[in-house]
Design a protein around this motif. Structure first.
Motif, PDB file in Angstrom:
ATOM      1  N   LYS A  18      33.800  37.173  41.833  1.00 27.71           N
ATOM      2  CA  LYS A  18      34.387  37.552  40.543  1.00 27.71           C
ATOM      3  C   LYS A  18      34.768  39.031  40.520  1.00 27.71           C
ATOM      4  CE  LYS A  18      32.012  34.005  37.882  1.00 27.71           C
ATOM      5  NZ  LYS A  18      30.988  33.751  36.845  1.00 27.71           N
ATOM      6  N   ALA A  19      33.910  39.884  41.045  1.00 23.24           N
ATOM      7  CA  ALA A  19      34.195  41.328  41.091  1.00 23.24           C
ATOM      8  C   ALA A  19      35.433  41.586  41.940  1.00 23.24           C
ATOM      9  CB  ALA A  19      32.984  42.088  41.643  1.00 23.24           C
ATOM     10  N   GLN A  20      35.532  40.906  43.064  1.00 25.36           N
ATOM     11  CA  GLN A  20      36.693  41.066  43.942  1.00 25.36           C
ATOM     12  C   GLN A  20      37.973  40.603  43.244  1.00 25.36           C
ATOM     13  OE1 GLN A  20      36.698  38.644  47.503  1.00 25.36           O
ATOM     14  NE2 GLN A  20      37.945  40.153  48.589  1.00 25.36           N
ATOM     15  N   GLN A  21      37.907  39.487  42.530  1.00 26.22           N
ATOM     16  CA  GLN A  21      39.082  38.974  41.819  1.00 26.22           C
ATOM     17  C   GLN A  21      39.537  39.941  40.725  1.00 26.22           C
ATOM     18  OE1 GLN A  21      37.507  35.184  40.570  1.00 26.22           O
ATOM     19  NE2 GLN A  21      38.412  34.099  42.306  1.00 26.22           N
ATOM     20  N   ARG A  22      38.586  40.507  39.986  1.00 24.37           N
ATOM     21  CA  ARG A  22      38.946  41.468  38.928  1.00 24.37           C
ATOM     22  C   ARG A  22      39.600  42.707  39.531  1.00 24.37           C
ATOM     23  NH1 ARG A  22      33.747  39.869  36.750  1.00 24.37           N
ATOM     24  NH2 ARG A  22      32.850  41.756  37.643  1.00 24.37           N
ATOM     25  N   ALA A  23      39.005  43.253  40.598  1.00 22.69           N
ATOM     26  CA  ALA A  23      39.567  44.443  41.237  1.00 22.69           C
ATOM     27  C   ALA A  23      40.968  44.163  41.784  1.00 22.69           C
ATOM     28  CB  ALA A  23      38.642  44.934  42.353  1.00 22.69           C
ATOM     29  N   LYS A  24      41.146  42.997  42.363  1.00 17.05           N
ATOM     30  CA  LYS A  24      42.452  42.616  42.909  1.00 17.05           C
ATOM     31  C   LYS A  24      43.497  42.505  41.795  1.00 17.05           C
ATOM     32  CE  LYS A  24      44.598  39.074  45.802  1.00 17.05           C
ATOM     33  NZ  LYS A  24      44.376  37.836  46.564  1.00 17.05           N
ATOM     34  N   GLU A  25      43.130  41.947  40.658  1.00 14.85           N
ATOM     35  CA  GLU A  25      44.068  41.813  39.541  1.00 14.85           C
ATOM     36  C   GLU A  25      44.422  43.179  38.952  1.00 14.85           C
ATOM     37  OE1 GLU A  25      46.589  40.010  36.645  1.00 14.85           O
ATOM     38  OE2 GLU A  25      45.966  39.542  38.686  1.00 14.85           O
ATOM     39  N   VAL A  26      43.453  44.085  38.887  1.00 14.04           N
ATOM     40  CA  VAL A  26      43.744  45.439  38.408  1.00 14.04           C
ATOM     41  C   VAL A  26      44.767  46.096  39.328  1.00 14.04           C
ATOM     42  CG1 VAL A  26      42.787  47.766  38.102  1.00 14.04           C
ATOM     43  CG2 VAL A  26      41.578  45.790  37.150  1.00 14.04           C
ATOM     44  N   LYS A  27      44.595  45.961  40.613  1.00 12.03           N
ATOM     45  CA  LYS A  27      45.551  46.554  41.565  1.00 12.03           C
ATOM     46  C   LYS A  27      46.939  45.916  41.429  1.00 12.03           C
ATOM     47  CE  LYS A  27      42.164  48.073  44.950  1.00 12.03           C
ATOM     48  NZ  LYS A  27      42.114  49.452  44.689  1.00 12.03           N
ATOM     49  N   ARG A  28      46.976  44.613  41.173  1.00 14.84           N
ATOM     50  CA  ARG A  28      48.263  43.936  40.966  1.00 14.84           C
ATOM     51  C   ARG A  28      48.951  44.496  39.712  1.00 14.84           C
ATOM     52  NH1 ARG A  28      51.017  40.112  38.342  1.00 14.84           N
ATOM     53  NH2 ARG A  28      49.398  39.751  36.802  1.00 14.84           N
ATOM     54  N   LEU A  29      48.199  44.661  38.644  1.00 12.11           N
ATOM     55  CA  LEU A  29      48.767  45.229  37.413  1.00 12.11           C
ATOM     56  C   LEU A  29      49.228  46.668  37.641  1.00 12.11           C
ATOM     57  CD1 LEU A  29      46.229  43.792  34.831  1.00 12.11           C
ATOM     58  CD2 LEU A  29      48.657  43.187  35.028  1.00 12.11           C
ATOM     59  N   GLU A  30      48.440  47.443  38.373  1.00  7.27           N
ATOM     60  CA  GLU A  30      48.816  48.828  38.656  1.00  7.27           C
ATOM     61  C   GLU A  30      50.131  48.901  39.426  1.00  7.27           C
ATOM     62  OE1 GLU A  30      44.426  50.954  38.662  1.00  7.27           O
ATOM     63  OE2 GLU A  30      45.261  50.299  40.577  1.00  7.27           O
ATOM     64  N   ALA A  31      50.397  47.926  40.258  1.00  3.91           N
ATOM     65  CA  ALA A  31      51.673  47.888  40.990  1.00  3.91           C
ATOM     66  C   ALA A  31      52.832  47.559  40.046  1.00  3.91           C
ATOM     67  CB  ALA A  31      51.605  46.872  42.122  1.00  3.91           C
ATOM     68  N   LEU A  32      52.557  46.819  38.980  1.00  4.36           N
ATOM     69  CA  LEU A  32      53.594  46.447  38.013  1.00  4.36           C
ATOM     70  C   LEU A  32      53.856  47.525  36.967  1.00  4.36           C
ATOM     71  CD1 LEU A  32      52.618  42.721  37.321  1.00  4.36           C
ATOM     72  CD2 LEU A  32      54.566  43.555  38.655  1.00  4.36           C
ATOM     73  N   PHE A  33      52.837  48.297  36.608  1.00  2.00           N
ATOM     74  CA  PHE A  33      52.960  49.277  35.523  1.00  2.00           C
ATOM     75  C   PHE A  33      54.104  50.282  35.691  1.00  2.00           C
ATOM     76  CE2 PHE A  33      48.264  48.677  34.198  1.00  2.00           C
ATOM     77  CZ  PHE A  33      48.614  47.745  33.241  1.00  2.00           C
ATOM     78  N   PRO A  34      54.410  50.778  36.891  1.00  2.00           N
ATOM     79  CA  PRO A  34      55.531  51.722  36.993  1.00  2.00           C
ATOM     80  C   PRO A  34      56.863  51.130  36.524  1.00  2.00           C
ATOM     81  CG  PRO A  34      54.145  51.936  38.918  1.00  2.00           C
ATOM     82  CD  PRO A  34      53.658  50.718  38.158  1.00  2.00           C
ATOM     83  N   ARG A  35      57.047  49.831  36.692  1.00  2.00           N
ATOM     84  CA  ARG A  35      58.283  49.178  36.237  1.00  2.00           C
ATOM     85  C   ARG A  35      58.150  48.626  34.823  1.00  2.00           C
ATOM     86  NH1 ARG A  35      57.209  46.988  40.961  1.00  2.00           N
ATOM     87  NH2 ARG A  35      56.998  44.858  40.175  1.00  2.00           N
ATOM     88  N   LYS A  36      56.919  48.294  34.437  1.00  2.00           N
ATOM     89  CA  LYS A  36      56.661  47.676  33.140  1.00  2.00           C
ATOM     90  C   LYS A  36      55.444  48.322  32.481  1.00  2.00           C
ATOM     91  CE  LYS A  36      58.342  43.162  34.630  1.00  2.00           C
ATOM     92  NZ  LYS A  36      58.043  41.729  34.714  1.00  2.00           N
ATOM     93  N   PRO A  37      55.572  49.567  32.020  1.00  2.00           N
ATOM     94  CA  PRO A  37      54.401  50.258  31.465  1.00  2.00           C
ATOM     95  C   PRO A  37      53.831  49.593  30.213  1.00  2.00           C
ATOM     96  CG  PRO A  37      56.386  51.560  31.151  1.00  2.00           C
ATOM     97  CD  PRO A  37      56.764  50.412  32.015  1.00  2.00           C
ATOM     98  N   PHE A  38      54.662  48.860  29.487  1.00  2.00           N
ATOM     99  CA  PHE A  38      54.199  48.227  28.245  1.00  2.00           C
ATOM    100  C   PHE A  38      53.778  46.775  28.469  1.00  2.00           C
ATOM    101  CE2 PHE A  38      57.106  51.655  27.146  1.00  2.00           C
ATOM    102  CZ  PHE A  38      56.301  52.408  26.302  1.00  2.00           C
ATOM    103  N   LEU A  39      53.431  46.442  29.699  1.00  2.00           N
ATOM    104  CA  LEU A  39      52.999  45.100  30.071  1.00  2.00           C
ATOM    105  C   LEU A  39      51.714  44.745  29.322  1.00  2.00           C
ATOM    106  CD1 LEU A  39      53.472  42.697  32.051  1.00  2.00           C
ATOM    107  CD2 LEU A  39      51.959  43.897  33.637  1.00  2.00           C
ATOM    108  N   GLY A  40      51.644  43.527  28.864  1.00  2.00           N
ATOM    109  CA  GLY A  40      50.437  43.067  28.185  1.00  2.00           C
ATOM    110  C   GLY A  40      50.682  42.862  26.702  1.00  2.00           C
ATOM    111  N   ARG A  41      49.643  42.457  26.029  1.00  2.00           N
ATOM    112  CA  ARG A  41      49.718  42.252  24.582  1.00  2.00           C
ATOM    113  C   ARG A  41      49.511  43.568  23.869  1.00  2.00           C
ATOM    114  NH1 ARG A  41      47.408  36.692  22.235  1.00  2.00           N
ATOM    115  NH2 ARG A  41      49.471  35.816  22.485  1.00  2.00           N
ATOM    116  N   ASN A  42      50.414  43.885  22.965  1.00  2.00           N
ATOM    117  CA  ASN A  42      50.301  45.095  22.174  1.00  2.00           C
ATOM    118  C   ASN A  42      49.264  44.862  21.077  1.00  2.00           C
ATOM    119  OD1 ASN A  42      50.699  47.478  20.826  1.00  2.00           O
ATOM    120  ND2 ASN A  42      52.780  47.041  20.193  1.00  2.00           N
TER     121      ASN A  42
END
Length: 122
Positions: free
Chosen positions: A36-60
């Motif tokens: 579970k810890a590995q999956q969470r860390a991996k998802e954070v890194k995936r989101l971090e790769a997306l944020f430069p193109r989509k900084p407002f990603l996610g639910r506001n």
């Protein structure tokens, strides 16, 4: 066409330490919690790769619902992204010296998230 600012992704120190803890847990432990810890860390890194193109990603999160814990830090916008195992990543978007920055503020389990936002009976 609107001018887009360059985007940086930054973590507050407490959140950075949490990610490092998840990564260490995944390396030294076995079993479900390590997975579970590995999956969470991996998802954070995936989101971090997306944020430069989509900084407002996610639910506001509506401004009136932003917890005082964050408004006291000057946070005026807050976004939530789901992580594996019911965890939530909270980030804000700010401009610092002409650069747009995604600041990752916290990751928390669903029950902690519910407590922070004052949700009851969920």
């Amino acid at each position: 066409m609107a001018l887009r600012l360059p985007v940086q992704v930054r973590r507050v120190p407490v959140f950075d330490a949490q990610i490092k803890e998840w990564e260490a847990t995944a390396k030294v432990q076995r079993g479900e919690e390590a997975k579970k810890a590995q999956q969470r860390a991996k998802e954070v890194k995936r989101l971090e790769a997306l944020f430069p193109r989509k900084p407002f990603l996610g639910r506001n999160v509506p401004k009136k619902l932003v917890p005082k814990r964050f408004t006291a830090m000057g946070v005026s916008n807050l976004f939530r992204n789901d992580l594996p195992d019911g965890w939530r990543l909270l980030h804000t978007v700010v401009e610092i010296d002409g650069v747009q920055a995604v600041i990752e503020l916290a990751a928390m389990a669903h029950d902690e998230y519910d407590d922070l936002f004052g949700y009851e009976g969920r």
